[in-house]
Design a protein around this motif. Sequence first.
Motif, PDB file in Angstrom:
ATOM      1  N   VAL A  40       0.820  -1.221   0.000  1.00  0.00           N
ATOM      2  CA  VAL A  40       0.000   0.000   0.000  1.00  0.00           C
ATOM      3  C   VAL A  40       0.848   1.262   0.000  1.00  0.00           C
ATOM      4  O   VAL A  40       0.327   2.336  -0.308  1.00  0.00           O
ATOM      5  N   THR A  41       2.128   1.158   0.325  1.00  0.00           N
ATOM      6  CA  THR A  41       2.973   2.357   0.234  1.00  0.00           C
ATOM      7  C   THR A  41       3.324   2.670  -1.215  1.00  0.00           C
ATOM      8  O   THR A  41       3.639   3.817  -1.531  1.00  0.00           O
ATOM      9  N   THR A  42       3.265   1.674  -2.103  1.00  0.00           N
ATOM     10  CA  THR A  42       3.521   1.954  -3.518  1.00  0.00           C
ATOM     11  C   THR A  42       2.283   2.531  -4.194  1.00  0.00           C
ATOM     12  O   THR A  42       2.404   3.367  -5.068  1.00  0.00           O
ATOM     13  N   ARG A  43       1.109   2.054  -3.799  1.00  0.00           N
ATOM     14  CA  ARG A  43      -0.159   2.633  -4.261  1.00  0.00           C
ATOM     15  C   ARG A  43      -1.286   2.074  -3.409  1.00  0.00           C
ATOM     16  O   ARG A  43      -1.180   0.979  -2.869  1.00  0.00           O
ATOM     17  N   GLU A  44      -2.350   2.867  -3.276  1.00  0.00           N
ATOM     18  CA  GLU A  44      -3.489   2.403  -2.491  1.00  0.00           C
ATOM     19  C   GLU A  44      -4.067   1.140  -3.122  1.00  0.00           C
ATOM     20  O   GLU A  44      -3.992   0.941  -4.328  1.00  0.00           O
ATOM     21  N   ARG A  45      -4.622   0.286  -2.283  1.00  0.00           N
ATOM     22  CA  ARG A  45      -5.185  -0.978  -2.762  1.00  0.00           C
ATOM     23  C   ARG A  45      -6.469  -1.260  -2.004  1.00  0.00           C
ATOM     24  O   ARG A  45      -6.589  -0.928  -0.828  1.00  0.00           O
ATOM     25  N   SER A  46      -7.387  -1.909  -2.669  1.00  0.00           N
ATOM     26  CA  SER A  46      -8.600  -2.337  -1.969  1.00  0.00           C
ATOM     27  C   SER A  46      -8.282  -3.614  -1.205  1.00  0.00           C
ATOM     28  O   SER A  46      -7.333  -4.343  -1.532  1.00  0.00           O
ATOM     29  N   VAL A  47      -9.086  -3.881  -0.192  1.00  0.00           N
ATOM     30  CA  VAL A  47      -8.907  -5.112   0.568  1.00  0.00           C
ATOM     31  C   VAL A  47      -9.105  -6.301  -0.367  1.00  0.00           C
ATOM     32  O   VAL A  47      -8.395  -7.300  -0.272  1.00  0.00           O
ATOM     33  N   SER A  48     -10.016  -6.187  -1.314  1.00  0.00           N
ATOM     34  CA  SER A  48     -10.244  -7.262  -2.296  1.00  0.00           C
ATOM     35  C   SER A  48      -8.995  -7.516  -3.127  1.00  0.00           C
ATOM     36  O   SER A  48      -8.623  -8.677  -3.361  1.00  0.00           O
ATOM     37  N   ASP A  49      -8.342  -6.445  -3.585  1.00  0.00           N
ATOM     38  CA  ASP A  49      -7.093  -6.599  -4.347  1.00  0.00           C
ATOM     39  C   ASP A  49      -6.032  -7.302  -3.512  1.00  0.00           C
ATOM     40  O   ASP A  49      -5.317  -8.177  -4.001  1.00  0.00           O
ATOM     41  N   LEU A  50      -5.925  -6.899  -2.259  1.00  0.00           N
ATOM     42  CA  LEU A  50      -4.939  -7.521  -1.376  1.00  0.00           C
ATOM     43  C   LEU A  50      -5.271  -8.995  -1.167  1.00  0.00           C
ATOM     44  O   LEU A  50      -4.378  -9.837  -1.173  1.00  0.00           O
ATOM     45  N   ALA A  51      -6.545  -9.314  -0.997  1.00  0.00           N
ATOM     46  CA  ALA A  51      -6.943 -10.700  -0.733  1.00  0.00           C
ATOM     47  C   ALA A  51      -6.597 -11.614  -1.900  1.00  0.00           C
ATOM     48  O   ALA A  51      -6.311 -12.803  -1.690  1.00  0.00           O
ATOM     49  N   ARG A  52      -6.593 -11.090  -3.112  1.00  0.00           N
ATOM     50  CA  ARG A  52      -6.252 -11.905  -4.283  1.00  0.00           C
ATOM     51  C   ARG A  52      -4.777 -12.324  -4.289  1.00  0.00           C
ATOM     52  O   ARG A  52      -4.413 -13.307  -4.912  1.00  0.00           O
ATOM     53  N   VAL A  53      -3.946 -11.577  -3.602  1.00  0.00           N
ATOM     54  CA  VAL A  53      -2.503 -11.817  -3.610  1.00  0.00           C
ATOM     55  C   VAL A  53      -2.121 -12.983  -2.693  1.00  0.00           C
ATOM     56  O   VAL A  53      -1.143 -13.680  -2.963  1.00  0.00           O
ATOM     57  N   TYR A  54      -2.873 -13.180  -1.635  1.00  0.00           N
ATOM     58  CA  TYR A  54      -2.489 -14.136  -0.597  1.00  0.00           C
ATOM     59  C   TYR A  54      -3.312 -15.417  -0.670  1.00  0.00           C
ATOM     60  O   TYR A  54      -4.451 -15.411  -1.109  1.00  0.00           O
ATOM     61  N   THR A  55      -2.712 -16.497  -0.205  1.00  0.00           N
ATOM     62  CA  THR A  55      -3.410 -17.784  -0.169  1.00  0.00           C
ATOM     63  C   THR A  55      -4.126 -17.920   1.176  1.00  0.00           C
ATOM     64  O   THR A  55      -3.865 -18.840   1.955  1.00  0.00           O
ATOM     65  N   MET A  56      -4.994 -16.977   1.448  1.00  0.00           N
ATOM     66  CA  MET A  56      -5.802 -16.993   2.671  1.00  0.00           C
ATOM     67  C   MET A  56      -7.148 -16.372   2.338  1.00  0.00           C
ATOM     68  O   MET A  56      -7.314 -15.766   1.270  1.00  0.00           O
ATOM     69  N   SER A  57      -8.065 -16.496   3.227  1.00  0.00           N
ATOM     70  CA  SER A  57      -9.411 -15.985   2.977  1.00  0.00           C
ATOM     71  C   SER A  57      -9.448 -14.456   3.019  1.00  0.00           C
ATOM     72  O   SER A  57      -8.561 -13.808   3.590  1.00  0.00           O
ATOM     73  N   PHE A  58     -10.487 -13.905   2.421  1.00  0.00           N
ATOM     74  CA  PHE A  58     -10.733 -12.471   2.462  1.00  0.00           C
ATOM     75  C   PHE A  58     -10.804 -12.006   3.915  1.00  0.00           C
ATOM     76  O   PHE A  58     -10.228 -10.977   4.285  1.00  0.00           O
ATOM     77  N   ALA A  59     -11.510 -12.787   4.755  1.00  0.00           N
ATOM     78  CA  ALA A  59     -11.659 -12.426   6.172  1.00  0.00           C
ATOM     79  C   ALA A  59     -10.300 -12.374   6.875  1.00  0.00           C
ATOM     80  O   ALA A  59     -10.074 -11.496   7.721  1.00  0.00           O
ATOM     81  N   ALA A  60      -9.400 -13.287   6.529  1.00  0.00           N
ATOM     82  CA  ALA A  60      -8.068 -13.283   7.140  1.00  0.00           C
ATOM     83  C   ALA A  60      -7.297 -12.030   6.748  1.00  0.00           C
ATOM     84  O   ALA A  60      -6.627 -11.413   7.585  1.00  0.00           O
ATOM     85  N   VAL A  61      -7.400 -11.633   5.483  1.00  0.00           N
ATOM     86  CA  VAL A  61      -6.734 -10.402   5.031  1.00  0.00           C
ATOM     87  C   VAL A  61      -7.338  -9.203   5.756  1.00  0.00           C
ATOM     88  O   VAL A  61      -6.607  -8.304   6.198  1.00  0.00           O
ATOM     89  N   GLN A  62      -8.655  -9.188   5.904  1.00  0.00           N
ATOM     90  CA  GLN A  62      -9.305  -8.099   6.643  1.00  0.00           C
ATOM     91  C   GLN A  62      -8.763  -8.004   8.067  1.00  0.00           C
ATOM     92  O   GLN A  62      -8.550  -6.898   8.581  1.00  0.00           O
ATOM     93  N   LYS A  63      -8.547  -9.147   8.702  1.00  0.00           N
ATOM     94  CA  LYS A  63      -8.016  -9.148  10.069  1.00  0.00           C
ATOM     95  C   LYS A  63      -6.598  -8.582  10.104  1.00  0.00           C
ATOM     96  O   LYS A  63      -6.253  -7.824  11.008  1.00  0.00           O
ATOM     97  N   HIS A  64      -5.799  -8.933   9.116  1.00  0.00           N
ATOM     98  CA  HIS A  64      -4.436  -8.374   9.046  1.00  0.00           C
ATOM     99  C   HIS A  64      -4.496  -6.854   8.884  1.00  0.00           C
ATOM    100  O   HIS A  64      -3.749  -6.127   9.548  1.00  0.00           O
ATOM    101  N   VAL A  65      -5.375  -6.383   8.012  1.00  0.00           N
ATOM    102  CA  VAL A  65      -5.525  -4.942   7.803  1.00  0.00           C
ATOM    103  C   VAL A  65      -5.996  -4.282   9.098  1.00  0.00           C
ATOM    104  O   VAL A  65      -5.520  -3.194   9.458  1.00  0.00           O
ATOM    105  N   ALA A  66      -6.884  -4.931   9.834  1.00  0.00           N
ATOM    106  CA  ALA A  66      -7.387  -4.370  11.098  1.00  0.00           C
ATOM    107  C   ALA A  66      -6.259  -4.215  12.118  1.00  0.00           C
ATOM    108  O   ALA A  66      -6.198  -3.213  12.845  1.00  0.00           O
ATOM    109  N   VAL A  67      -5.343  -5.181  12.165  1.00  0.00           N
ATOM    110  CA  VAL A  67      -4.193  -5.073  13.074  1.00  0.00           C
ATOM    111  C   VAL A  67      -3.342  -3.870  12.678  1.00  0.00           C
ATOM    112  O   VAL A  67      -2.895  -3.093  13.531  1.00  0.00           O
ATOM    113  N   LEU A  68      -3.120  -3.698  11.377  1.00  0.00           N
ATOM    114  CA  LEU A  68      -2.340  -2.549  10.891  1.00  0.00           C
ATOM    115  C   LEU A  68      -3.053  -1.232  11.180  1.00  0.00           C
ATOM    116  O   LEU A  68      -2.418  -0.229  11.499  1.00  0.00           O
ATOM    117  N   GLU A  69      -4.381  -1.236  11.095  1.00  0.00           N
ATOM    118  CA  GLU A  69      -5.161  -0.034  11.430  1.00  0.00           C
ATOM    119  C   GLU A  69      -5.024   0.306  12.911  1.00  0.00           C
ATOM    120  O   GLU A  69      -4.861   1.479  13.253  1.00  0.00           O
TER     121      GLU A  69
END
Length: 121
Positions: free
Chosen positions: A35-64
């Motif tokens: 996200v420091t290179t460019r803003e990204r949606s949580v959906s875009d981020l979720a496509r990158v990882y081999t984990m669920s959308f909900a798991a990516v949301q939890k990671h983003v929540a920790v960063l928030e």
Amino acid sequence: MVVEKSSDTQLSEAEVDRIFQALADATRRDIVARVTTRERSVSDLARVYTMSFAAVQKHVAVLERARLVTKKRRGREQIVHPDPSMLRRAARLLDSYEEIWRGRADRIDQLLAEDEKGMKQ
């Protein structure tokens, strides 16, 4: 207890704990880098990882919670942005730790040099 000295950059112990907790995970560090290179949606981020959308949301929540990123709604998407001021504060914190350790390493070098000099005499 406050970790940094400058009044505009002071971090409480709780803030420092949240930053280190957030950055302790490789996925979260990668999210911050992306996200420091460019803003990204949580959906875009979720496509990158081999984990669920909900798991990516939890990671983003920790960063928030650590205030390293912010999230804003754009239509149906949640867009993740870096928080440059907190990233700078975190970088300064790490720099201050580096200074401490470099100082300690320099002192060890001096002590070893003094010891070696004393052995030669």
